[in-house]
Design a protein around this motif. Sequence first.
Motif, PDB file in Angstrom:
ATOM      1  N   ALA A 107      15.491  -0.591  21.103  1.00 45.32           N
ATOM      2  CA  ALA A 107      15.008   0.956  21.087  1.00 45.32           C
ATOM      3  C   ALA A 107      15.797   1.861  22.057  1.00 45.32           C
ATOM      4  N   ARG A 108      16.095   1.316  23.103  1.00 47.20           N
ATOM      5  CA  ARG A 108      17.093   1.724  24.003  1.00 47.20           C
ATOM      6  C   ARG A 108      18.419   1.846  23.496  1.00 47.20           C
ATOM      7  N   LEU A 109      18.845   0.819  22.776  1.00 46.12           N
ATOM      8  CA  LEU A 109      20.295   0.825  22.222  1.00 46.12           C
ATOM      9  C   LEU A 109      20.422   2.248  21.154  1.00 46.12           C
ATOM     10  N   VAL A 110      19.381   2.115  20.390  1.00 47.17           N
ATOM     11  CA  VAL A 110      19.318   3.249  19.503  1.00 47.17           C
ATOM     12  C   VAL A 110      19.532   4.604  20.116  1.00 47.17           C
ATOM     13  N   LEU A 111      18.717   4.806  21.039  1.00 50.19           N
ATOM     14  CA  LEU A 111      18.790   6.268  22.026  1.00 50.19           C
ATOM     15  C   LEU A 111      20.233   6.182  22.553  1.00 50.19           C
ATOM     16  N   ASP A 112      20.850   5.196  23.214  1.00 49.88           N
ATOM     17  CA  ASP A 112      22.129   5.355  23.701  1.00 49.88           C
ATOM     18  C   ASP A 112      23.274   5.483  22.639  1.00 49.88           C
ATOM     19  N   ALA A 113      23.203   4.873  21.497  1.00 51.77           N
ATOM     20  CA  ALA A 113      24.022   5.170  20.502  1.00 51.77           C
ATOM     21  C   ALA A 113      24.160   6.394  20.011  1.00 51.77           C
ATOM     22  N   HIS A 114      22.826   7.020  19.894  1.00 55.02           N
ATOM     23  CA  HIS A 114      22.785   8.236  19.100  1.00 55.02           C
ATOM     24  C   HIS A 114      23.354   9.418  20.175  1.00 55.02           C
ATOM     25  N   ALA A 115      23.293   9.102  21.555  1.00 48.34           N
ATOM     26  CA  ALA A 115      23.576   9.908  22.563  1.00 48.34           C
ATOM     27  C   ALA A 115      25.189  10.052  22.570  1.00 48.34           C
ATOM     28  N   LEU A 116      25.919   9.269  21.943  1.00 52.75           N
ATOM     29  CA  LEU A 116      27.254   9.147  21.777  1.00 52.75           C
ATOM     30  C   LEU A 116      27.969  10.353  20.853  1.00 52.75           C
ATOM     31  N   ALA A 117      26.986  10.731  19.993  1.00 55.24           N
ATOM     32  CA  ALA A 117      27.666  11.645  19.104  1.00 55.24           C
ATOM     33  C   ALA A 117      28.136  13.031  19.750  1.00 55.24           C
ATOM     34  N   ARG A 118      29.099  13.530  19.266  1.00 57.06           N
ATOM     35  CA  ARG A 118      29.690  14.804  19.580  1.00 57.06           C
ATOM     36  C   ARG A 118      29.931  15.605  18.459  1.00 57.06           C
ATOM     37  N   GLU A 119      29.193  16.867  18.571  1.00 61.27           N
ATOM     38  CA  GLU A 119      28.941  17.926  17.573  1.00 61.27           C
ATOM     39  C   GLU A 119      30.299  18.330  16.900  1.00 61.27           C
ATOM     40  N   GLY A 120      30.747  18.058  15.678  1.00 64.10           N
ATOM     41  CA  GLY A 120      31.660  18.614  14.807  1.00 64.10           C
ATOM     42  C   GLY A 120      32.730  17.689  14.953  1.00 64.10           C
ATOM     43  N   ASP A 121      32.607  16.291  15.720  1.00 60.89           N
ATOM     44  CA  ASP A 121      33.456  15.373  15.776  1.00 60.89           C
ATOM     45  C   ASP A 121      33.166  14.057  15.399  1.00 60.89           C
ATOM     46  N   VAL A 122      32.154  13.338  16.229  1.00 64.31           N
ATOM     47  CA  VAL A 122      31.535  12.165  16.084  1.00 64.31           C
ATOM     48  C   VAL A 122      30.325  12.181  15.622  1.00 64.31           C
ATOM     49  N   THR A 123      29.779  11.398  14.787  1.00 63.60           N
ATOM     50  CA  THR A 123      28.587  11.001  14.596  1.00 63.60           C
ATOM     51  C   THR A 123      28.139   9.386  14.577  1.00 63.60           C
ATOM     52  N   VAL A 124      27.102   9.058  15.277  1.00 64.57           N
ATOM     53  CA  VAL A 124      26.615   7.691  14.980  1.00 64.57           C
ATOM     54  C   VAL A 124      25.125   7.960  14.470  1.00 64.57           C
ATOM     55  N   ASN A 125      25.037   6.820  13.516  1.00 62.38           N
ATOM     56  CA  ASN A 125      23.621   6.498  12.963  1.00 62.38           C
ATOM     57  C   ASN A 125      23.370   5.258  12.825  1.00 62.38           C
ATOM     58  N   ILE A 126      22.033   4.934  13.476  1.00 61.88           N
ATOM     59  CA  ILE A 126      21.454   3.568  13.228  1.00 61.88           C
ATOM     60  C   ILE A 126      20.525   3.762  12.305  1.00 61.88           C
ATOM     61  N   GLY A 127      21.138   3.219  11.312  1.00 62.19           N
ATOM     62  CA  GLY A 127      19.979   3.519  10.082  1.00 62.19           C
ATOM     63  C   GLY A 127      19.356   2.283   9.399  1.00 62.19           C
ATOM     64  N   VAL A 128      19.274   1.065  10.224  1.00 65.98           N
ATOM     65  CA  VAL A 128      18.451   0.130   9.810  1.00 65.98           C
ATOM     66  C   VAL A 128      18.052  -0.560  11.154  1.00 65.98           C
ATOM     67  N   VAL A 129      16.869  -0.806  11.455  1.00 72.21           N
ATOM     68  CA  VAL A 129      16.160  -1.481  12.756  1.00 72.21           C
ATOM     69  C   VAL A 129      15.082  -2.354  12.268  1.00 72.21           C
ATOM     70  N   ALA A 130      15.075  -3.543  12.697  1.00 78.23           N
ATOM     71  CA  ALA A 130      14.061  -4.486  12.375  1.00 78.23           C
ATOM     72  C   ALA A 130      13.993  -5.358  13.534  1.00 78.23           C
ATOM     73  N   ALA A 131      12.520  -5.775  14.020  1.00 72.31           N
ATOM     74  CA  ALA A 131      12.180  -6.577  15.115  1.00 72.31           C
ATOM     75  C   ALA A 131      10.812  -7.139  14.955  1.00 72.31           C
ATOM     76  N   GLY A 132      10.760  -8.460  15.596  1.00 76.83           N
ATOM     77  CA  GLY A 132       9.493  -9.047  15.737  1.00 76.83           C
ATOM     78  C   GLY A 132       8.926  -9.620  14.310  1.00 76.83           C
ATOM     79  N   GLU A 133       7.851 -10.208  14.483  1.00 75.97           N
ATOM     80  CA  GLU A 133       7.278 -11.006  13.508  1.00 75.97           C
ATOM     81  C   GLU A 133       5.731 -10.712  13.386  1.00 75.97           C
ATOM     82  N   ARG A 134       5.001 -10.481  14.524  1.00 68.05           N
ATOM     83  CA  ARG A 134       3.554 -10.235  14.558  1.00 68.05           C
ATOM     84  C   ARG A 134       3.333  -9.323  15.534  1.00 68.05           C
ATOM     85  N   PRO A 135       2.255  -8.226  15.455  1.00 68.63           N
ATOM     86  CA  PRO A 135       1.939  -7.410  16.463  1.00 68.63           C
ATOM     87  C   PRO A 135       1.724  -8.131  17.844  1.00 68.63           C
ATOM     88  N   ASN A 136       0.902  -9.275  17.852  1.00 72.38           N
ATOM     89  CA  ASN A 136       0.556 -10.100  18.899  1.00 72.38           C
ATOM     90  C   ASN A 136       1.509 -11.100  19.681  1.00 72.38           C
TER      91      ASN A 136
END
Length: 396
Positions: free
Chosen positions: A231-260
Amino acid sequence: MLRQTDAAPAASAEVLRAHADELLPVYRRELADLVAIDSGSYSADGVDAVGAWCAARLTALGFSVESHETGVVDGRRFGRVVVARRRGTGTRRILLFAHMDTVFADGTAALRPYRESEGRAYGPGVSDDKGGLLAGIHAAEVLVRAGYDGYGELILALTPDEEIGSPASAALLRAVATGVDAALCLECARENGDVVIARKGVADVRFDVSGRAAHAGVEPERGADAALEAARLVLDAHALAREGDVTVNIGVVAAGERPNIVPATAHMSGEVRAFGAEALEQTLRVLERRAAAATVAGVDVAFRREAFCPPLEASDTASLFTAAREVARELGFDLDGASTGGVSDANFVAARGVPVLDGLGPIGGDDHSPDEWLDLASVPERVALLAGLVVRIAEG
């Protein structure tokens, strides 16, 4: 003016436009024929049917045509690459290139057959890119009808898999482009008529996060939460985007097996796009450094660069864009350029050091949708523009 050598008959803007106008009824019939063929990227037989049609058409125009197998990629066969060549009396070698595949599944052509309404043509692939590749063939015919052969060699290359990143054909297209003096990409023009003077490059990336599982209720402190790091990686990656020049998109995220269970693993896939090669590389280096500096205790992150397509930079297109605007003015219309975040085979060709201009097909829009359209009134002017640009390049 569109000048000619003594050995080459006159091919003025007026002559080229007149031939393009005469060919419009033929273009409309042939566009209907091509749209009626299902040729999705993964439909090798359909793409090859389009290729066979184009090969026969170009052979009739005096081109020598070869059909190149692309082999098997990831266990899948793709269609062939069609390469047509016509020798001239000059020295400059000019490449026109387009793709024969569409994004549509088999059966779409029957469900949404070619139709015309209020000056527009509709159907799967009518703009992207059957309208463009047919414009290239018609530009070649216009030159033949005008008696112009002042180029050294005119080459048309038609590829089978551009819509999925050209995994099977990119190397062959780069080989064909090596050593040519100029290359013209037949993707259709933007909806407002602009040609394409810059495209972002794109790099696919993957993060594999490894932590430690634990009971989420009894002893969560014994775990190392891979999902939290992701989750922190997603936020940090998207923060690298620069309007009009660089875009960053994390389009697939998967984690864990069970809620407990505190998640022991997480996986993320995404992409980085940028107009400049330096900005693209810099962003990738920042992501790699961030992956090496996990913020959750006990967690490791592996970073991997995957597919890569270099940018088409404005410097790659500048000289041809200037020439195209001059030819357009001779034909009686103004031409502007646009930059886009999408990629095309023009990116690969420009990476060979070849001057490239993109978006030289007719005007179209709503690509990849059921509403995809092509402006039929734009066809003669864009075919004449292509032919005129070939003449301008050939004459230096």
